[in-house]
Design an enzyme around this catalytic site. Structure first.
Site, mmCIF file in Angstrom:
data_model
loop_
_atom_site.group_PDB
_atom_site.id
_atom_site.type_symbol
_atom_site.label_atom_id
_atom_site.label_comp_id
_atom_site.label_asym_id
_atom_site.label_seq_id
_atom_site.Cartn_x
_atom_site.Cartn_y
_atom_site.Cartn_z
ATOM 1 N N ASP A 475 0.832 -1.203 0.000
ATOM 2 C CA ASP A 475 0.000 0.000 0.000
ATOM 3 C C ASP A 475 0.870 1.257 0.000
ATOM 4 O O ASP A 475 2.078 1.204 0.308
ATOM 5 C CB ASP A 475 -0.891 -0.023 1.264
ATOM 6 C CG ASP A 475 -2.253 0.601 1.028
ATOM 7 O OD1 ASP A 475 -2.361 1.466 0.148
ATOM 8 O OD2 ASP A 475 -3.199 0.237 1.749
ATOM 9 N N ASP A 545 -10.821 2.064 -3.159
ATOM 10 C CA ASP A 545 -11.292 1.748 -1.810
ATOM 11 C C ASP A 545 -12.812 1.699 -1.771
ATOM 12 O O ASP A 545 -13.393 1.277 -0.779
ATOM 13 C CB ASP A 545 -10.806 2.805 -0.808
ATOM 14 C CG ASP A 545 -9.413 2.488 -0.302
ATOM 15 O OD1 ASP A 545 -8.928 1.377 -0.563
ATOM 16 O OD2 ASP A 545 -8.814 3.351 0.356
HETATM 17 C C1 GLA Z 1 -5.663 1.842 2.291
HETATM 18 C C2 GLA Z 1 -6.100 0.745 1.354
HETATM 19 C C3 GLA Z 1 -7.159 -0.102 2.000
HETATM 20 C C4 GLA Z 1 -6.655 -0.659 3.303
HETATM 21 C C5 GLA Z 1 -6.169 0.466 4.194
HETATM 22 C C6 GLA Z 1 -5.475 -0.066 5.415
HETATM 23 O O1 GLA Z 1 -6.659 2.792 2.453
HETATM 24 O O2 GLA Z 1 -6.523 1.269 0.131
HETATM 25 O O3 GLA Z 1 -7.556 -1.146 1.147
HETATM 26 O O4 GLA Z 1 -5.621 -1.571 3.057
HETATM 27 O O5 GLA Z 1 -5.253 1.314 3.526
HETATM 28 O O6 GLA Z 1 -5.082 0.932 6.260
#
Ligand code: GLA
Length: 746
Positions: A475, A545
């Site tokens: 990420d 997301d």
């Molecule tokens: C980001 C990612 C999510 C998740 C969060 C975890 O926002 O896009 O899918 O993994 O971090 O903190």
């Protein structure tokens, strides 16, 4: 090879190139040479003459040897192949440099040309030198043998007495003949990535750019399509597609001036990124992948998908596993019991992989929110007493693989890493850093080799300790909000954005060399890293997301313009949805997710047995259709952006023996008239047996199990009921269908 060595060069070229030719001919006088570079269905012609600036002549449908011979007389174009700033250049330039003595002008002339055959592709390089200065520019054109993609990029070499400063350095330039040219591009925001916008090109300048520093596809994408024959169409009209393969800041410019051309430039965004090139140093730009289709946007997308699967994505030949990710199920509330329960649930539903997301790590600072711990990649034994090792064993017992989340380019002000290495962060010299997520997040300075070693070490130590880890979700939840590097010298601060990405790629290369089998997902606060510059190291990306099925139809539609389904991670999540709070029935959620790389991101223990059973059946069916979805050809049939109340697309296997058709209603009004969707891409001669997947209706569709010809399906499609025939208390506003077609033989 020097160009004055003309005859041997031509003889060699003629021998080497055959049908996918690099044909060299002399159509206009003995000095001019048109060089034709071809893929199976496209040709690019350049006029390359020693002592002159190279010119673009043609890019489009394949040319016959006769056409190549005479293109000089019917020439399409004679724009410079790579306009340099300084002389006779009142327009936009591809390239500008401050020479070692301060001169801002450049005048390029061809001094050599070379071709290289690597089997998969042939690469033509045209070396140019400034007429006065010892400064060299080389243009590269890589034409693939079996896919209709030509990658174009440039490189620079400084042989002057001192340092030069690159101020503008496009990967490539392409003149697009004016007419009724429309541009399709993707724009958006966090949780609304890859929205499609299509508009005619107007006089003036269209700039599509990114300045995030870390991620580059949240707000705008580095890929575009030009429809040359008016309003964009899926199956008709000429289209030029372009995808800049670069994970950092980029700039795409389309300048429509008083000439006959739209001038298209694509490359690294030079803004605050001028590059100092020492004597004897080189600088290479990232490739711009070009495709041409005479069958509309659809074929252009299929060209990108084939090339993507075969040459760009990590493991583009491998089917993706069906997974459950813990994020929306438990967020930061990770514990051993909870993880094991989720593993049992996904295994029972037929899944193949469990991914433990954020919240599993932290020593002095436990990771209970987004405010702490990035950088402290040690298992939090308070939450997971048996550690990752135990989870791996538990996964194995259940017959599934195990994956884990990391965010290795980042730290928090509250972390042991930051306490130890405050100078590792990206920070404006002498200033308090602006923080990101959680009010404490900071970006690590990947221009620094020590930081690169550290970031590589995050993956390396996990993999050394736990070689059973199958999948890593990587990420990146923050951009560069502070311009400054403790590592780069004062007069090199403008290198930060580029050096960051060089560092990132260097780390990725090391990971791939040591762990070639590992599956890596590029996540960047959702869809921030959907780009072909990142994908060679990653198997897939997290589209957004936002897991709301209705909104995903629009986002996945846009994404599909350039990226194949196997790269588009798409997860079944809870209702009401955690981002939009929309309550979408499970059937519809499944039907949307099944058109990408299917996964789940939900707390299974909150699901009813009936819902779990539905998912189990869907997963079993997805295994049947997975090769078609993930390796087949995409045909977009009805765009959600048309606003006609429904959206539809299908995948067809390469041999056209199988296909999967999707139809989703995007709005619901009484007595609405939805278009009947005609299919595409099937074999007209073949007969297909129809089977509906994920059926919830009390009665099967009237044509369930029947055999219909490809010709009929492509001419007429199937009539689909607008609502599901279920008990009144089960009715809702949503309706969708997934139909599997299989060659029924004669
Ligand atoms: C980001 C990612 C999510 C998740 C969060 C975890 O926002 O896009 O899918 O993994 O971090 O903190």
């Amino acid at each position: 090879m020097e160009l004055n060595d003309r005859n041997p060069w031509q003889r060699k070229a003629a021998r080497a190139w055959g049908i996918l030719c690099l044909a060299v001919c002399l159509p206009v006088g003995s000095e001019a040479r048109n060089v034709c570079l071809s893929t199976p269905n496209t040709s690019l012609v350049l006029d390359v003459e020693q002592g002159e600036e190279p010119k673009y002549v043609y890019y489009g449908r394949s040319l016959s040897p006769l056409d190549v011979e005479n293109i000089g007389y019917v020439r399409n174009c004679d724009q410079p192949a790579y306009p340099a700033y300084g002389l006779d250049c009142p327009h936009e330039a591809a390239f500008a440099v401050r020479h070692s003595d301060g001169n801002l002008s450049t005048q390029l002339e061809v001094c050599a040309m070379e071709e290289k055959d690597t089997g998969e592709a042939r690469t033509l390089s045209i070396r140019m030198k400034d007429k006065v200065y010892d400064f060299y520019v080389t243009l590269y054109y890589k034409a693939y043998r079996d896919v209709d993609i030509i990658e174009a990029w440039s490189s620079f070499r400084n042989e002057e007495k001192g340092e030069v400063v690159l101020g503008q350095f496009a990967s490539a330039y392409l003149p697009v003949r004016r007419g009724d040219v429309w541009l399709s591009r993707l724009y958006g925001a966090w949780a609304n990535e890859a929205r499609l916008v299509q508009e005619p090109l107007r006089p003036g300048m269209e700039v599509i750019q990114n300045k995030d520093g870390v991620r580059n596809s949240h707000t705008a994408h580095a890929e575009v399509m030009f429809s040359l024959d008016g309003r964009p169409q899926e199956d008709n009209g000429r289209v030029i597609g372009a995808a800049l393969c670069y994970g950092g800041n980029y700039k795409l410019r389309v300048n429509t001036d008083e000439s006959e051309y739209h001038h298209f430039f694509a490359g690294i965004n030079e803004d605050r990124s001028s590059w100092h090139l020492g004597r004897g140093e080189d600088f290479t730009t990232p490739p711009l992948a070009l495709t041409f289709s005479s069958e509309g946007l659809g074929q252009a997308s299929r060209n990108f998908h084939r090339w993507g699967r075969k040459y760009k994505l990590a493991h583009g030949d491998r089917e993706r596993k069906i997974l459950l990710n813990s994020w929306e199920g438990v967020y930061f509330k990770i514990n051993e019991e909870g993880m094991e329960a989720m593993m049992s649930d996904i295994a029972a539903m037929g899944g193949e992989l469990f991914v433990m997301d954020d919240g599993w790590f932290g020593g002095k600072y436990p990771r209970n929110s987004d405010k702490t711990s990035l950088g402290d990649w040690v298992t939090d034994r308070r939450k997971l007493p048996g550690g990752v090792g135990k989870l791996l064993r538990e996964a194995e017992k259940r017959g599934i693989k195990f994956g884990i989340w990391i965010e290795p380019e980042m730290t928090n002000t509250r972390s042991e890493l930051y306490e130890k290495h405050p100078d590792w962060i990206v920070q404006a010299p002498g200033r308090e850093p602006v923080t990101g997520r959680g009010g404490t997040q900071l970006v690590l300075d990947l221009s620094n080799p020590d930081v690169q070693d550290y970031v590589f070490g995050v993956v390396d130590s996990l993999m050394t300790k736990y070689p059973g880890i199958d999948y890593i979700k990587w990420d990146a939840n923050m951009g560069i909000l502070n311009h400054g590097s403790h590592y780069l010298e004062g007069n090199r601060q403008s290198h930060l954005y580029i050096a960051y990405h060089r560092g990132f790629e260097a780390v990725c290369r090391r990971i791939r060399e040591k762990y070639p089998d590992l599956t890596l997902q590029a996540c960047a606060q959702g869809g921030g890293r959907a780009n072909y510059g990142v994908l060679p190291y990653f198997d897939e990306f997290w589209v957004s997301d936002n897991t709301d099925a209705l909104q995903r139809i629009y986002m996945q539609w846009g994404t599909s313009y350039f990226f194949p389904a196997m790269a588009m991670a798409s997860h079944i999540s809870a209702a009401p949805n955690h981002q939009t709070f929309r309550t979408v029935p499970l059937k519809f959620r499944i039907d949307v997710v099944m058109s990408g790389r299917l996964g789940m991101e939900i707390q299974p223990k909150d699901m009813t047995e009936e819902e779990k059973e539905m998912c189990r059946r869907a997963i079993a069916d997805y295994k049947t259709i997975r090769p078609v979805v993930q390796k087949g050809d995409l045909y977009r049939l009805l765009s959600p952006y048309e606003g006609l109340g429904a959206a539809s697309l299908m995948y067809v296997s390469q041999d056209k023996a199988e296909a999967v058709f999707y139809w989703w209603k995007t709005e619901h009004f009484m007595n609405q008239h939805l278009p009947r969707v005609r299919m595409s891409g099937l074999d007209a001669e073949k007969n297909y047996r129809i089977r509906e997947l994920n059926r919830i209706d009390n009665q099967p569709l009237p044509y369930e199990g029947k055999v219909v010809s490809g010709a009929f399906l492509m001419a007429n499609g199937l009539e689909l009921p607008y609502v599901h025939q279920v008990e009144r208390n089960r009715k809702n506003a949503y309706s969708s269908r997934v139909i599997y077609l299989e060659d029924a033989g004669d």
